[in-house]
Every structure is written in structure tokens, then in C-alpha cells.
Design a protein around this motif. Structure first.
Motif, PDB file in Angstrom:
ATOM      1  N   TRP A 347      -2.273 -21.121  40.778  1.00  0.00           N
ATOM      2  CA  TRP A 347      -2.884 -22.331  41.334  1.00  0.00           C
ATOM      3  C   TRP A 347      -1.975 -22.896  42.420  1.00  0.00           C
ATOM      4  CZ3 TRP A 347      -7.572 -24.319  41.126  1.00  0.00           C
ATOM      5  CH2 TRP A 347      -7.787 -25.627  41.537  1.00  0.00           C
ATOM      6  N   PRO A 348      -2.444 -22.982  43.679  1.00  0.00           N
ATOM      7  CA  PRO A 348      -1.581 -23.461  44.770  1.00  0.00           C
ATOM      8  C   PRO A 348      -1.297 -24.956  44.655  1.00  0.00           C
ATOM      9  CG  PRO A 348      -3.816 -23.087  45.560  1.00  0.00           C
ATOM     10  CD  PRO A 348      -3.790 -22.596  44.148  1.00  0.00           C
ATOM     11  N   ARG A 349      -0.104 -25.341  45.094  1.00  0.00           N
ATOM     12  CA  ARG A 349       0.227 -26.759  45.190  1.00  0.00           C
ATOM     13  C   ARG A 349      -0.379 -27.298  46.481  1.00  0.00           C
ATOM     14  NH1 ARG A 349       6.638 -26.807  43.325  1.00  0.00           N
ATOM     15  NH2 ARG A 349       6.306 -25.815  41.286  1.00  0.00           N
ATOM     16  N   MET A 350      -1.171 -28.335  46.374  1.00  0.00           N
ATOM     17  CA  MET A 350      -2.006 -28.779  47.490  1.00  0.00           C
ATOM     18  C   MET A 350      -1.557 -30.117  48.024  1.00  0.00           C
ATOM     19  SD  MET A 350      -5.679 -27.735  45.872  1.00  0.00           S
ATOM     20  CE  MET A 350      -5.822 -26.245  44.888  1.00  0.00           C
ATOM     21  N   HIS A 351      -1.907 -30.342  49.293  1.00  0.00           N
ATOM     22  CA  HIS A 351      -1.605 -31.595  49.966  1.00  0.00           C
ATOM     23  C   HIS A 351      -2.735 -32.574  49.702  1.00  0.00           C
ATOM     24  CE1 HIS A 351      -0.394 -34.446  53.048  1.00  0.00           C
ATOM     25  NE2 HIS A 351       0.699 -33.746  53.261  1.00  0.00           N
ATOM     26  N   ASP A 352      -2.377 -33.793  49.293  1.00  0.00           N
ATOM     27  CA  ASP A 352      -3.390 -34.789  48.937  1.00  0.00           C
ATOM     28  C   ASP A 352      -4.146 -35.348  50.136  1.00  0.00           C
ATOM     29  OD1 ASP A 352      -3.189 -34.724  46.215  1.00  0.00           O
ATOM     30  OD2 ASP A 352      -1.670 -36.295  46.096  1.00  0.00           O
ATOM     31  N   LYS A 353      -3.524 -35.323  51.322  1.00  0.00           N
ATOM     32  CA  LYS A 353      -4.105 -36.021  52.466  1.00  0.00           C
ATOM     33  C   LYS A 353      -4.418 -35.079  53.614  1.00  0.00           C
ATOM     34  CE  LYS A 353      -2.288 -40.604  51.446  1.00  0.00           C
ATOM     35  NZ  LYS A 353      -1.566 -41.788  51.967  1.00  0.00           N
ATOM     36  N   LYS A 354      -5.080 -33.993  53.287  1.00  0.00           N
ATOM     37  CA  LYS A 354      -5.576 -33.082  54.308  1.00  0.00           C
ATOM     38  C   LYS A 354      -7.000 -32.686  53.936  1.00  0.00           C
ATOM     39  CE  LYS A 354      -1.247 -30.943  55.849  1.00  0.00           C
ATOM     40  NZ  LYS A 354      -0.511 -29.666  56.005  1.00  0.00           N
ATOM     41  N   TYR A 355      -7.858 -32.644  54.968  1.00  0.00           N
ATOM     42  CA  TYR A 355      -9.204 -32.138  54.735  1.00  0.00           C
ATOM     43  C   TYR A 355      -9.100 -30.620  54.727  1.00  0.00           C
ATOM     44  CZ  TYR A 355     -10.869 -36.869  55.353  1.00  0.00           C
ATOM     45  OH  TYR A 355     -11.090 -38.218  55.194  1.00  0.00           O
ATOM     46  N   ALA A 356      -8.758 -30.087  53.564  1.00  0.00           N
ATOM     47  CA  ALA A 356      -8.401 -28.680  53.462  1.00  0.00           C
ATOM     48  C   ALA A 356      -8.957 -28.078  52.184  1.00  0.00           C
ATOM     49  CB  ALA A 356      -6.877 -28.519  53.485  1.00  0.00           C
ATOM     50  N   LEU A 357      -9.230 -26.780  52.256  1.00  0.00           N
ATOM     51  CA  LEU A 357      -9.549 -25.970  51.099  1.00  0.00           C
ATOM     52  C   LEU A 357      -8.511 -24.864  51.014  1.00  0.00           C
ATOM     53  CD1 LEU A 357     -13.412 -25.690  51.626  1.00  0.00           C
ATOM     54  CD2 LEU A 357     -12.261 -27.082  49.900  1.00  0.00           C
ATOM     55  N   TYR A 358      -8.125 -24.507  49.805  1.00  0.00           N
ATOM     56  CA  TYR A 358      -7.072 -23.524  49.585  1.00  0.00           C
ATOM     57  C   TYR A 358      -7.670 -22.287  48.915  1.00  0.00           C
ATOM     58  CZ  TYR A 358      -3.954 -27.423  50.576  1.00  0.00           C
ATOM     59  OH  TYR A 358      -3.313 -28.480  51.182  1.00  0.00           O
ATOM     60  N   LYS A 359      -7.308 -21.122  49.438  1.00  0.00           N
ATOM     61  CA  LYS A 359      -7.901 -19.890  48.931  1.00  0.00           C
ATOM     62  C   LYS A 359      -7.172 -19.408  47.687  1.00  0.00           C
ATOM     63  CE  LYS A 359      -9.861 -15.553  50.557  1.00  0.00           C
ATOM     64  NZ  LYS A 359      -9.983 -14.608  51.690  1.00  0.00           N
ATOM     65  N   LEU A 360      -7.958 -19.077  46.674  1.00  0.00           N
ATOM     66  CA  LEU A 360      -7.381 -18.501  45.473  1.00  0.00           C
ATOM     67  C   LEU A 360      -7.184 -17.000  45.674  1.00  0.00           C
ATOM     68  CD1 LEU A 360      -9.310 -20.250  42.556  1.00  0.00           C
ATOM     69  CD2 LEU A 360      -7.063 -20.793  43.498  1.00  0.00           C
ATOM     70  N   PRO A 361      -6.108 -16.440  45.140  1.00  0.00           N
ATOM     71  CA  PRO A 361      -5.883 -15.008  45.313  1.00  0.00           C
ATOM     72  C   PRO A 361      -6.996 -14.192  44.670  1.00  0.00           C
ATOM     73  CG  PRO A 361      -4.396 -15.943  43.667  1.00  0.00           C
ATOM     74  CD  PRO A 361      -5.070 -17.094  44.328  1.00  0.00           C
ATOM     75  N   THR A 362      -7.334 -13.096  45.319  1.00  0.00           N
ATOM     76  CA  THR A 362      -8.369 -12.218  44.795  1.00  0.00           C
ATOM     77  C   THR A 362      -7.820 -11.425  43.615  1.00  0.00           C
ATOM     78  OG1 THR A 362      -9.363 -12.018  46.985  1.00  0.00           O
ATOM     79  CG2 THR A 362      -9.965 -10.360  45.358  1.00  0.00           C
ATOM     80  N   CYS A 363      -8.462 -11.559  42.482  1.00  0.00           N
ATOM     81  CA  CYS A 363      -8.039 -10.846  41.273  1.00  0.00           C
ATOM     82  C   CYS A 363      -9.055  -9.750  40.984  1.00  0.00           C
ATOM     83  CB  CYS A 363      -7.927 -11.803  40.094  1.00  0.00           C
ATOM     84  SG  CYS A 363      -6.711 -13.127  40.321  1.00  0.00           S
ATOM     85  N   ILE A 364      -8.692  -8.519  41.263  1.00  0.00           N
ATOM     86  CA  ILE A 364      -9.598  -7.385  41.100  1.00  0.00           C
ATOM     87  C   ILE A 364      -9.178  -6.588  39.878  1.00  0.00           C
ATOM     88  CG2 ILE A 364     -10.509  -5.295  42.184  1.00  0.00           C
ATOM     89  CD1 ILE A 364      -9.893  -6.550  44.877  1.00  0.00           C
ATOM     90  N   PRO A 365     -10.107  -6.305  38.972  1.00  0.00           N
ATOM     91  CA  PRO A 365      -9.747  -5.498  37.802  1.00  0.00           C
ATOM     92  C   PRO A 365      -9.204  -4.128  38.219  1.00  0.00           C
ATOM     93  CG  PRO A 365     -11.921  -6.483  37.541  1.00  0.00           C
ATOM     94  CD  PRO A 365     -11.518  -6.723  38.960  1.00  0.00           C
ATOM     95  N   SER A 366      -8.179  -3.681  37.525  1.00  0.00           N
ATOM     96  CA  SER A 366      -7.553  -2.390  37.802  1.00  0.00           C
ATOM     97  C   SER A 366      -6.926  -1.884  36.510  1.00  0.00           C
ATOM     98  CB  SER A 366      -6.493  -2.543  38.900  1.00  0.00           C
ATOM     99  OG  SER A 366      -5.471  -3.438  38.496  1.00  0.00           O
ATOM    100  N   PRO A 367      -6.541  -0.618  36.457  1.00  0.00           N
ATOM    101  CA  PRO A 367      -5.904  -0.114  35.233  1.00  0.00           C
ATOM    102  C   PRO A 367      -4.680  -0.951  34.868  1.00  0.00           C
ATOM    103  CG  PRO A 367      -6.517   1.706  36.674  1.00  0.00           C
ATOM    104  CD  PRO A 367      -6.770   0.449  37.443  1.00  0.00           C
ATOM    105  N   GLY A 368      -4.651  -1.415  33.651  1.00  0.00           N
ATOM    106  CA  GLY A 368      -3.579  -2.290  33.213  1.00  0.00           C
ATOM    107  C   GLY A 368      -3.857  -3.755  33.449  1.00  0.00           C
ATOM    108  N   GLN A 369      -4.873  -4.065  34.273  1.00  0.00           N
ATOM    109  CA  GLN A 369      -5.268  -5.456  34.518  1.00  0.00           C
ATOM    110  C   GLN A 369      -6.799  -5.554  34.428  1.00  0.00           C
ATOM    111  OE1 GLN A 369      -3.547  -7.074  38.112  1.00  0.00           O
ATOM    112  NE2 GLN A 369      -1.452  -6.672  37.442  1.00  0.00           N
ATOM    113  N   GLU A 370      -7.305  -5.062  33.330  1.00  0.00           N
ATOM    114  CA  GLU A 370      -8.755  -4.932  33.169  1.00  0.00           C
ATOM    115  C   GLU A 370      -9.480  -6.269  33.147  1.00  0.00           C
ATOM    116  OE1 GLU A 370      -6.769  -1.333  31.507  1.00  0.00           O
ATOM    117  OE2 GLU A 370      -6.501  -3.506  31.303  1.00  0.00           O
ATOM    118  N   TYR A 371      -8.811  -7.331  32.760  1.00  0.00           N
ATOM    119  CA  TYR A 371      -9.494  -8.618  32.588  1.00  0.00           C
ATOM    120  C   TYR A 371      -9.298  -9.562  33.774  1.00  0.00           C
ATOM    121  CZ  TYR A 371      -9.088  -6.615  27.940  1.00  0.00           C
ATOM    122  OH  TYR A 371      -9.109  -5.752  26.876  1.00  0.00           O
ATOM    123  N   ALA A 372      -8.672  -9.089  34.843  1.00  0.00           N
ATOM    124  CA  ALA A 372      -8.466  -9.938  36.020  1.00  0.00           C
ATOM    125  C   ALA A 372      -9.802 -10.284  36.672  1.00  0.00           C
ATOM    126  CB  ALA A 372      -7.563  -9.225  37.026  1.00  0.00           C
TER     127      ALA A 372
END
Length: 538
Positions: A347-372
Motif C-alpha cells: 500500500w503506497p504512502r500517499m499525499h493528502d493534498k494532491k488530486y492524485a491516484l496511486y497505482k497498485l502493483p500488478t499481482c499476477i499469479p505464478s508458480p509459488g505465488q498462486e494466490y496473488a
């Protein structure tokens, strides 16, 4: 449109696709950017309760935030969505070149020159109405950078443009409010149609949607071709006249937007502002700020007091003054940039006073990370929709699966966005049996794996929740269930496809424009409960 132009557009907007968030309010501000029809569309997922069939009945509520449409040359046309008292509006603007690594999406005001030639431009500091108008000077030549230092300018088409981000929050807010109040275009009936194909079966429904989308796109491009929402910063010589003050007062209220079929289209300049003289944006903002400052003398692009020092308010006035001097038009701009962000468990630390949206990292399922990836579900004793982003992290020899909450559909938020709803160590399997009686809806569950961990619980305060022991159960048919041992509460999750759900979901009206982009008010209650729906319990 040529194949080359289409590829150019797709390459330009691809980094925007995905999930964008903001921390306020705690119940909303999840914006999913997905492909549209020769476009990308930003959709806000509204906090909501699910109907009896859950996510299967396509009851997901969403509101449009913005669109970026491909023109005939593969260039980007930006439309912010919003609502006013008399209906839905489009707010056209431009898009800065998209950084391939972008993680912050900013709504800004951009100054621009109408042509390569430099116009005489005279401006009064927007923030300080008592600044001596007669002492201001004309700028005859901008070849020297307009008095900006290298640290104050940003690279690009005009090296003398002061970054919008350097302005104070209050000045940025007022500029955004002013521009949107002037460039808004009432949405014609045809343009209120679908934003993306709703049917994927190739039948008559899809053909009808594609026809509507094609007609809608042509209409939007006609609305945009007159200037993309930029308005002239034509200024006046001498002190503001009484007429100007009257106009400035009227601009504080929402004016009637120009018709898309009128002569001005999406471009607003002084000749079309209700038939009145061209005015400076400064005349509007001047009356809204009333600090009592003395007389100032402009020196080298900076405003210095007669006492030889720069107060913080004076510096802010100087920055705002310089920002407007850097162009003779201003308009909305969407800026996708890459900045260094600190994160706490995805979860990114966000600025309270900017008209901004923050991108969440893409979590793609892969071997060993099946539930991402993104999961959605509800608690067993309620129907409020929860979205959890599952990701993996190595910590002190443990391999942790972390479920970060990004959406909660209750009337009042119980835990802040960015909270870890549960954390389990996937390196160690647990032999704990399912703690609830396997009757009713639990009777058909076939448990594959069990992991021990901790689930969120009430703690010292809303911002500092504690944890309680629990177990994560992996179920045969692709479901996950986390059970708190003490309370025996169960949250059941299924992997979700947001793009598919949005195509089937229910669209509702947007909020006012800049509020719609990022709802800045801190709120722990559901601000979207005014949208009725027969499929949910709002």
C-alpha cells in the motif's frame, strides 16, 4: 484510422491500465482503468452491498471518472467526467506523455502558448488583490525563460513553465475549480451511451454497442477538436474595471456551459464568455483570496516586498504569478508520472493534498505465488463487498501472504484502506480443522490446504488495529476463507475479473468534476450511499 496510429495509441496508454487508489475516503476511491472503444476508461468502484447472488448477478456499481480517446492521428484526447445540478458534463483537456513506469496519476492545470510567437501578457498576482497594479510590467520577450530558475522549471515544450505541483494546495484547487467551471460541456444524449462494449458474445447486443460506441466517439472528437478545453488568459491593461469585478463575481457560480454545436466548442476564450470582454483568470481568483499585504515591486520575475524580504505568502503569490505568465492559455491536464513511493505491505504512502491516484502493483499469479491478485468477497454475517489485494513478501525467513484491503462496502468503515486483513505464512501448512460446523453453506467445502496466521482486530485506535489468531483455508473450487479463531468470523473470497464485472455492472452518475477524480475529504462513512439500486442494500 490507420493500424499504425492505433498501435501508437495502445502503446501510449498501456501503462495506465490497472487499479488506482487514494486513501480518502476510507470506503471509496478505487479506480480501475480498462480498455474501451479506441479508448481507455477510468471507472470508480462504489462501496456497496451485494444482492442474493453476490457477484454472479452483475450488480457491481461504478461511476465514470475519465476517458482517454484515440483521435485519427493516434493522439490522446482527455475527458474528465462530472455532474452538476443540471446534468452530466464532460471536461475536456490534454494528456502529458505517459511515463512507462508511471505510478501516480495527477489532475493538473497546464499553461500553453497559442502559437510559437510570444504575446504581450500582463498579469496580476492571483493571490494578492492589494498588489500595486501600476507597478506591474509587460513581458515583451520570453526568450530568457521568463525569470524562472532552472529548479523552478520543468522540461518540455516550454522550459519556463513552473510546475503546477509547486503551487500551494489552495491555489491548485482554485485553478482546477475555475477551469472546470469554464470548460464544462453538457453531455448530449448520444454521448451518454455505453463507454465500452457490454456484451462479449458476438451477438446482436455487441453489434448494437459497437455502433453506439462508434457514433459516440465521433461526437466526442467533434466536441474536442475546437481546442480540447483550453481557454485564453487574455489580460487587461490598467486596474480591473467594475465590469471585470462583476464578471469575476459571476464566475464564482457555475455558468451555463457552451453548447457543443456552438462556435466555441470545447475551446473557451474571452470572446465567448457570455458575450463579455476577454478577462484574466486572475480577476476571478483575486477576489477569492484576501490577504492584507503591502505594495510589492516585481524584480526579475519574483515579487519582493519593499522591506527586501520574501514572506511565505509573497513567495506563493510570486509562484502563482509566474505560473500564469508562462502561457496565454490554460486547461485541464492529466499527468501520469513516475515518482519514488514508499509502501507499507503493497500500500503506497500517499499525499493528502494532491488530486492524485496511486497505482497498485500488478499481482499476477505464478508458480509459488498462486494466490496473488485481486479477490472479492463478504463476511458470513453481512453482504458488504470487500476487495482484497493478495501479495507475497519475504520477512525474517518467512514467506508471507498478505491480504491488503482496498475497498469496503459497509455504511461505516471498520478498518482503513491499506490495512492487512490477514497475514499467513505459506511455508508452513497447518493441520487445524475447519472450526465451524460443516452444515449449511459450509457443508460442500472441500479443504485443500490450511495456513495459520493472524487476522485484523480492534486495537489501540482506528489507525492502529491489532491482530487475532486465525487460519486461511484453500477450498477446492477456487475459494479462500479466513476464519478468526476467537470470534469465528469468516470472510469468503473468490478471484475476480474487474473488467468482466464492469461490463455487466450498473453505471451511476459521477460526482462533481475534481471531486470525482479524487474524493479529498477524509470520511469514515459511506459517501456513495445516495445511489439507489435494486440489487444492493444501500
Amino acid at each position: 484510422m490507420s493500424y499504425k496510429c492505433l498501435c501508437k495509441f495502445m502503446f501510449s496508454v498501456q501503462p495506465l491500465l490497472g487499479i488506482w487508489v487514494h486513501q480518502n475516503p476510507e470506503l471509496g476511491n478505487v479506480v480501475y482503468v480498462m480498455p474501451g472503444f479506441l479508448s481507455v476508461v477510468g471507472c470508480r468502484i462504489l462501496p456497496q452491498e451485494l444482492g442474493p447472488l453476490g457477484l454472479l448477478d452483475g450488480s457491481l456499481l461504478w461511476a465514470p471518472v475519465f476517458e482517454i480517446i484515440c483521435d485519427e492521428d493516434g493522439e490522446l484526447a482527455f475527458f474528465l467526467h462530472g455532474e452538476d445540478r443540471d446534468g452530466d458534463y464532460f471536461y475536456p483537456g490534454s494528456v502529458k506523455p505517459v511515463d512507462r513506469r508511471c505510478n501516480v496519476l495527477l489532475l493538473e492545470v497546464e499553461p500553453r502558448m497559442q502559437s510559437n510567437g510570444c504575446k504581450l501578457l500582463r498579469s496580476k498576482s492571483l493571490g494578492h488583490p492589494h498588489l500595486d497594479w501600476e507597478s506591474m510590467r509587460w513581458i515583451h520577450d520570453r526568450s530568457d525563460g521568463g525569470g524562472f530558475s532552472q529548479s523552478q522549471s520543468v522540461p518540455g515544450w516550454n522550459s519556463s513553465v513552473l510546475a503546477f505541483d509547486r503551487l500551494t494546495f489552495e491555489d491548485r484547487r482554485k485553478l482546477l475549480e475555475f477551469v472546470t467551471s469554464q470548460v464544462g460541456l453538457n453531455v448530449p444524449h448520444l454521448a451518454s451511451g455505453p463507454l465500452f462494449p457490454r456484451f462479449g458474445d458476438g451477438g446482436d447486443g455487441l453489434k448494437k454497442d459497437l455502433m453506439l460506441l462508434s457514433e459516440r466517439r465521433l461526437l466526442l472528437m467533434k466536441m474536442y477538436q475546437h481546442g480540447g478545453g483550453y481557454m485564453d488568459l487574455q489580460t487587461m491593461s490598467g486596474k480591473p474595471s467594475n465590469t471585470t469585478r462583476v464578471v469575476a463575481s459571476k464566475l464564482k457560480k457555475k455558468p451555463e456551459p457552451p453548447s457543443s454545436s456552438g462556435p466555441s466548442g470545447a475551446l473557451l476564450n474571452g470572446d465567448h464568455l457570455h458575450g463579455l470582454k476577454k478577462i484574466s483568470v486572475a480577476c476571478y481568483l483575486t477576489d477569492s483570496l484576501k490577504p492584507k499585504l503591502g505594495k510589492f515591486i516585481p524584480t526579475g520575475g519574483l515579487v519582493i516586498s519593499k522591506y527586501g524580504s520574501l514572506s511565505s505568502e509573497t513567495k506563493h503569490a510570486s509562484q502563482l504569478h509566474e505560473f500564469l505568465w508562462s502561457g496565454d492559455m490554460i486547461g485541464l491536464n492529466l499527468h501520469a508520472s513516475a515518482v519514488k513511493l514508499f509502501t507499507n505491505r503493497a500500500w503506497p504512502r500517499m499525499h493528502d493534498k494532491k488530486y492524485a491516484l496511486y497505482k497498485l502493483p500488478t499481482c499476477i499469479p505464478s508458480p509459488g505465488q498462486e494466490y496473488a491478485g485481486l479477490w472479492g468477497g463478504t463476511f458470513d454475517k453481512g453482504k458488504a463487498l470487500f476487495f482484497l489485494l493478495l501479495s507475497y513478501e519475504e520477512s525474517e525467513g518467512q514467506r508471507l501472504l498478505i491480504a491488503t484491503k482496498i475497498l469496503e462496502g459497509n455504511h461505516y468503515v471498520h478498518h482503513p484502506n491499506g490495512s492487512a486483513m490477514f497475514i499467513v505464512d505459506v511455508n508452513e501448512l497447518s493441520t487445524d480443522p475447519f472450526p465451524l460446523e460443516t452444515d449449511g453453506k459450509f457443508s460442500t467445502w472441500d479443504i485443500k490446504h490450511t495456513y495459520a496466521g493472524d487476522g485484523i482486530a480492534d486495537g489501540y485506535s482506528f489507525r492502529y488495529p491489532g491482530t487475532k489468531p486465525g487460519s486461511l483455508f484453500v477450498i477446492e473450487d477456487g475459494l479462500l476463507a479466513f476464519v478468526w479463531k476467537e470470534s469465528r468470523a469468516v470472510i469468503t473470497l473468490q478471484r475476480i475479473n474487474l473488467q468482466k464485472l464492469l461490463r455487466k455492472g450498473e453505471r451511476v452518475s459521477a460526482s462533481p468534476p475534481i471531486v470525482n477524480f479524487t474524493y479529498m475529504t477524509k470520511s469514515y462513512s459511506n459517501v456513495y450511499t445516495s445511489f439507489p439500486s435494486s440489487t444492493n442494500g444501500l
